[in-house]
Design a protein around this motif. Structure first.
Motif, PDB file in Angstrom:
ATOM      1  N   SER B  92       0.824  -1.214   0.000  1.00  0.00           N
ATOM      2  CA  SER B  92       0.000   0.000   0.000  1.00  0.00           C
ATOM      3  C   SER B  92       0.857   1.262   0.000  1.00  0.00           C
ATOM      4  O   SER B  92       0.356   2.371   0.078  1.00  0.00           O
ATOM      5  N   SER B  93       2.156   1.096  -0.058  1.00  0.00           N
ATOM      6  CA  SER B  93       3.048   2.252  -0.160  1.00  0.00           C
ATOM      7  C   SER B  93       3.346   2.502  -1.637  1.00  0.00           C
ATOM      8  O   SER B  93       3.300   1.575  -2.445  1.00  0.00           O
ATOM      9  N   ARG B 179      -3.740   1.784  -3.077  1.00  0.00           N
ATOM     10  CA  ARG B 179      -3.350   2.730  -2.029  1.00  0.00           C
ATOM     11  C   ARG B 179      -4.195   4.003  -2.115  1.00  0.00           C
ATOM     12  O   ARG B 179      -4.909   4.227  -3.093  1.00  0.00           O
TER      13      ARG B 179
END
Lengths: 826, 293
Positions: B92-93, B179
């Motif tokens: 999710s980065s 994200r």
């Protein structure tokens, strides 16, 4: 710097003036010969014509209104008046009383082999005290190749050494390392704030309405002020006061028409001149019906008008005006998107010339000038309006005083009331109005007085000494947004009432020019000038755009200060057939202005524009070389400039010195014209200039998945050099032959060839006596050089997917462009 | 606003101009370290560390180790506790590799300092602050005519009176985005809206790191729009002034990318010693827009 020109300097200069007049008062009986110099054919006054006494080799030039005055001891003299392109006027005079002599100069015969050079005084460039000053004649400019057939004053002055063009599509020009806002551009004394049409493709000056152009790039005389770098003083024609005439031209993308004539013969006249481009109209049929171009267009129009009337031998009045607008519309019906942009200047000037006596001339002017920009965009319920501008009310009184043949004294006062509109906006989404702070106009008083003397100290040494004192005050109503140092947000507002002082500045501006004649063919000149500039133009983009707005000096913005030292060697060759000069200059600039890093257009909304500026210093130096062949069938000039322009801002480029965007190491131009015959004239221009200094990305990095650039130090990259060759040919058909041909065609058309001959058709001579027409064929950018307008970088692909590529791209505006224009006059 | 003006100029130029690729010899430049760190109320600190890459070197030719800095020592402190961040893989980065804290959880109203020690011994530091979050009053989806199934995410904000509030908006469709994504113009302050209640709308942001070949890829129609049937998570963040300056200049830099008229935008970071990037405290609240019936 300011302190060193204190009262002391002022009083020394003052004493100097008084002293020199006392000297002259001790001389014996003197008489004055004075009057106006004008063109015999149309009554137009000649600006800067030489009038002198042959025996003394002394005299002067006519002023802006064609007036001259010479005071010498009684005696018999030969008075000569000369003006380029005209036959010399020579008259024996017996001076035993004051004489009024109005001189009418006859045009030199069209095909003169060599203009007779009868005297040493045609060597004006050697003998005057003007350093870095050039006068151009409109007729000379008209011979040169014109971009798309439009004769352009601004483009022509950029061919002179020390004056740099900012490239295709840029409005400004740069003089000796000064910014585009440091040029004072005057049209009949009214300031023109944005001198370009269509983002600099054309200038606002219509060649048909312009009489003369005087450019001062160094040694600015005291009667001019308010800008650091240069003065471009353009005078409009007065109009023919002998008979009615029309002239004009029809070109591929623009046409123009001028009408002039007497209001009362030899007493008053008028001139009206108008232009319009029709690229929009021409392009529309070619656009696809679905294309947004179908409903879009870009064009400009402008109008010049002037009237003058002689009330008496001592009084004349003039009224002149200019109005022009650039209009741009864009509509994409599918996207529901619409925008409209317009900008332009308007000026109005009323002047009164009065002659108190044969030595004292006065001009009083009332001037209004105005520049406006407006922008509207609308898309699905959202509407945005942006506007900005500047307008001035300006009053001036100027005197020319000719006490003796050795002196020409000028003095005067000037007052301007400025109203600035920095970028203001209104926006609404449906019914919701956004609070964008409303229109925050800024107002300022701007006043000055000056006195100067052109003084022949000895036969060899002549000086121009002058001083100007200027004062500027920003006044309310005004709201100062005070910043909270921690949040950077507006924390409070200081309100100033109407006409309450917000900030004020002032100071003396000394000007000094000297000429020392080595002999009658060569001289050395030197000058020192100190100027103050109270209004500023900062540009955000890498190119000049009409959105750039003027701002006044304020509590935060100090006046710009400029000192210029220059020196030149001037020499004429071969009976003044050639003139040559070398000039060097050094400039020291203070309180220069730029936008902060990260500033954006519109971030001045609901804020003070000056909160976005940073300040620094500058220096510029260089050498200019000029060689001109003035006479003969083949003439022209070659100019070369070597120059350096640097800036230092504590808040930009980490405080390191950087080259100004328009720093130009080498700048060269070659201008040649050749008159082959009465019918054909050819001309060519070649220009070369080092590329602009710009900032480019050197590496990229990734933030939040997006590619962003890391930039080089400011202006460390050079765009490729600018160079271009233009050629033109002008064909002027033989009038008589042309008419005979027409007659023959008529006879053939009506099938009366056996009944009448061309000799039978009589056309009253009057009808075509003045008729002239010519065809101008020109090719712009002959070798199709792709001169960069903008360089930018674009990325394709994505870093995380391993297919990212970044490419450098350049935009160039003009490929090879041929054009043809038909010009007429009757 | 800037874009309108630049667009205008572009229309004029487009009538006559031509664009071509050119070769540019770049001035020399050093590699710089790029730090992108955040600490959110209720969460541990996350820091992504990368390097600048010479402009014309294609990424395919750049090994991962050229872009990522994987051997730095990263510390975050609230003045009494110091947390040592460790390298972690996190899908999710934005770049998938991130230094994450473990001991220190962000608290509203506190200051946090960041220290990065690079492998060459150079130390980069910055401090930030987590402002008190301002919750959105309400959120909803609204169609964008002439469409009735595509539209924007809308919100109502009651700005607390007193200037100095800075906001940033992120959104995520739980089934389609990996994200939270900030659309262009996601950062704003209360200069024009201080103390007012007002409605605003955001188009769907675009994730440049999204894999074009993935099943998540949007259809063209969805390029800027949310579907009526989308569930949308909103992350609404209050940030301090330095972070706002960074994100606004960053967004302008991204928006002007490829625009011929744009002048270089200097991104204003808050990390010392020549590092690029930001260390930002995020006072966050979350909202959800449910599919519109």
């Amino acid at each position: 710097m300011n302190n060193s020109f204190s009262l002391k300097t002022f009083s020394i200069l003052f004493l100097f003036f008084v002293f020199t007049f006392q000297l002259s008062a001790q001389n014996k009986k003197k008489y004055t010969i004075s009057g106006y110099v004008k063109d015999a054919s149309n009554g137009e006054y000649s600006i800067g014509a030489n009038v002198y006494i042959k025996e003394l080799l002394k005299g002067g030039n006519t002023n802006q209104y064609g007036f001259y005055s010479i005071t010498v001891e009684s005696g018999n003299y030969t008075l000569i008046s000369s003006y380029i392109g005209y036959e010399n006027f020579v008259k024996e005079i017996k001076l035993d009383k004051d004489i009024r002599l109005n001189i009418e100069l006859k045009l030199a015969s069209v095909n003169a082999k060599v203009v007779e050079v009868t005297s040493e005084r045609t060597d004006k460039n050697v003998s005057s005290t003007n350093v870095g000053s050039i006068k151009l004649d409109m007729e000379e400019i008209k011979k040169l190749p014109a971009f798309l057939g439009e004769v352009d004053v601004l483009k022509t002055i950029q061919l002179l050494p020390g004056v740099k063009s900012s490239g295709d599509g840029n409005a400004g020009f740069y003089v000796r390392g000064g910014g585009p806002d440091q040029n004072l551009i005057l049209l009949d004394e009214a300031v023109v704030y944005n001198a370009s049409h269509l983002l600099g493709f054309f200038s606002v000056f219509n060649g048909d309405a312009v009489k003369s152009i005087n450019l001062v790039k160094g040694g600015m005389p005291a009667q001019y002020g308010g800008r650091l770098a240069s003065v471009l003083d353009i005078s409009m024609k007065e109009g023919n006061n002998k008979s009615y005439h029309a002239s004009g031209g029809i070109g591929i993308i623009s046409s123009r028409l001028t009408i002039e004539g007497p209001i009362k013969k030899d007493t008053g006249s008028f001139i009206i001149s108008a232009r319009r481009t029709y690229l929009d109209v021409v392009a529309r049929p070619f656009a696809k019906p679905s294309s947004p171009l179908k409903n879009s267009g870009v064009y400009f129009y402008d109008m010049n008008a002037k009237i003058n009337y002689r009330l008496s031998d001592k009084d004349r009045i003039f009224a002149s005006g200019y109005f022009g607008r650039d209009i741009m519309n864009f509509q994409d019906k599918d996207a529901g998107f619409k925008l409209g942009v317009s900008w332009g200047n308007g000026t109005g000037v009323v002047r009164w010339n009065h002659l108190f006596n044969n030595k004292l001339f006065m001009n009083v002017s009332g001037i209004y000038s105005d520049y406006k920009f407006s922008f509207t965009a609308a898309q699905t319920g959202f509407e945005l309006k942006l506007f900005s501008g500047i307008s001035d009310y300006n009053g001036k009184v100027d005197f020319s005083y000719f006490p003796t043949i050795r002196h020409e004294v000028k003095f005067g006062v000037n007052y301007i009331f400025h109203t600035f509109t920095p970028i203001s906006a209104s926006a609404k989404q449906g019914e919701t109005e956004f609070d964008l702070g409303g229109v925050k106009k800024l107002r300022a008083h701007d006043a000055s007085v000056y006195v100067s003397d052109d003084f022949d100290v000895t036969d060899k040494l002549k000086i121009h000494a002058g001083i100007r004192y200027s004062y500027f005050m920003q006044v309310g109503p005004f709201d100062r947004y005070n910043k909270d140092p921690f949040t950077g947000q507006n924390s409070s507002i200081t309100h100033y009432n109407s006409n309450q002082k917000v900030a004020d500045y002032g100071g003396p501006e000394p000007r000094f020019n000297a000429r020392y004649s080595i002999n009658n063919k060569s001289s050395i000149k030197a000058s020192y000038t100190y100027n103050l500039q109270y209004i500023h133009l900062a540009s955000l983009s890498a190119v000049t755009l009409p959105i750039d707005t003027w701002v006044p000096s304020s509590e935060l913005v100090k006046p710009q200060k400029g000192s210029q030292y220059s020196m030149g060697y001037f020499r004429n060759f071969l009976d003044n057939g050639y003139e040559a000069s070398v000039e060097v200059y050094y400039k020291d600039l203070k309180n220069q202005i730029e936008y902060k890093d990260g500033a954006l257009p519109g971030s001045g909304i609901a804020d003070n524009t000056d909160n976005q500026f940073v300040f620094g210093t500058g220096k510029a130096y260089g050498a200019e070389f000029f060689l001109k062949k003035r006479i003969g069938k083949f003439n022209g000039w070659v100019g070369y400039t070597l120059s350096y322009t640097k800036r230092t801002f504590p808040d930009l480029n980490r405080g390191k010195e950087f080259y100004a965007k328009y720093d130009r190491r080498h700048d060269a131009s070659v201008v040649l014209s050749y008159e082959l015959s009465k019918k054909w004239t050819f001309a060519t221009i070649w220009v070369y200039g080092t590329g602009n200094a710009i900032t480019i990305p050197t590496s990229y990095y990734v933030i939040d998945g997006n590619i962003t650039y890391d930039y080089s130090d400011r202006n460390t990259y050079r765009m490729p050099a600018y160079h271009r060759l233009d050629i033109s040919a002008t064909y002027t058909p033989d009038k008589t032959k042309h008419i005979e041909k027409r007659k023959a065609r008529v006879i053939k058309r009506f099938g009366i060839i056996d009944k009448v001959t061309t000799a039978d058709i009589q056309i009253p001579r009057k009808l075509f006596k003045e008729y002239e027409s010519s065809w101008n064929f020109s090719v712009f950018n002959v070798y199709n050089r792709h001169n960069p307008y903008i360089i930018y970088f674009a990325n394709e692909g994505s870093a995380t997917q391993g297919n990212l590529t970044i490419k450098a791209k350049q935009v160039y505006l003009f490929p090879i462009l041929p054009s043809v224009t038909w010009n007429f006059k009757f | 606003m800037k874009n309108y003006i630049l667009f205008t100029s572009f229309v004029i130029i487009a009538l006559t101009s031509c664009t071509e690729n050119i070769d540019v010899k770049l001035p020399n430049s050093d590699k710089k370290i790029v730090i992108e760190g955040t600490i959110e109320n209720g969460k541990v600190a996350e820091v992504i560390i990368t390097r600048t890459i010479p402009l014309f070197s294609s990424v395919s030719g750049t090994t991962v180790s050229d872009l990522y800095v994987l051997d730095a020592k990263v510390y975050v402190s609230n003045g009494s506790i110091t947390d040592t961040l460790n390298l972690a893989i996190d899908s999710s980065s934005s770049l998938g590799v991130v230094y994450k804290g473990s001991a220190l959880i962000g608290v509203t109203g506190q200051n946090y300092s960041l220290k990065v020690v690079a492998s060459d011994g150079k130390i980069y530091s910055a401090t930030t602050y987590i402002p008190t979050p301002v919750a959105l009053d309400s959120v909803w989806w609204a169609p964008q005519p002439p469409n009735d199934t595509l539209g924007f995410a809308n919100a109502r904000l009651k700005d607390p009176s007193g200037l100095g509030n800075n906001y940033r908006w992120y959104a995520k469709r739980p089934t389609k985005d990996r994200r939270f994504i900030a659309p262009n113009g996601a950062t704003f302050d209360d200069k024009l809206i201080d103390g007012k209640t007002f409605d605003f709308a955001y188009s769907k942001g675009y994730d440049p790191t999204d894999n074009v070949n993935s099943a998540m890829n949007d259809s063209d129609a969805e390029r800027f729009y949310y579907r009526k049937t989308d569930t949308i998570y909103i992350q609404f963040v209050s940030i301090d002034r330095a972070s706002k300056d960074f994100y606004t200049t960053f967004e302008n830099a991204v928006a002007s990318n490829g625009n011929p008229f744009a002048s270089p935008v200097t991104i204003l970071g808050n990390i010392d010693n020549g590092a690029l990037g930001v260390w930002s405290g995020m006072g966050t609240t979350y909202d959800t827009i449910m599919p519109t019936p």
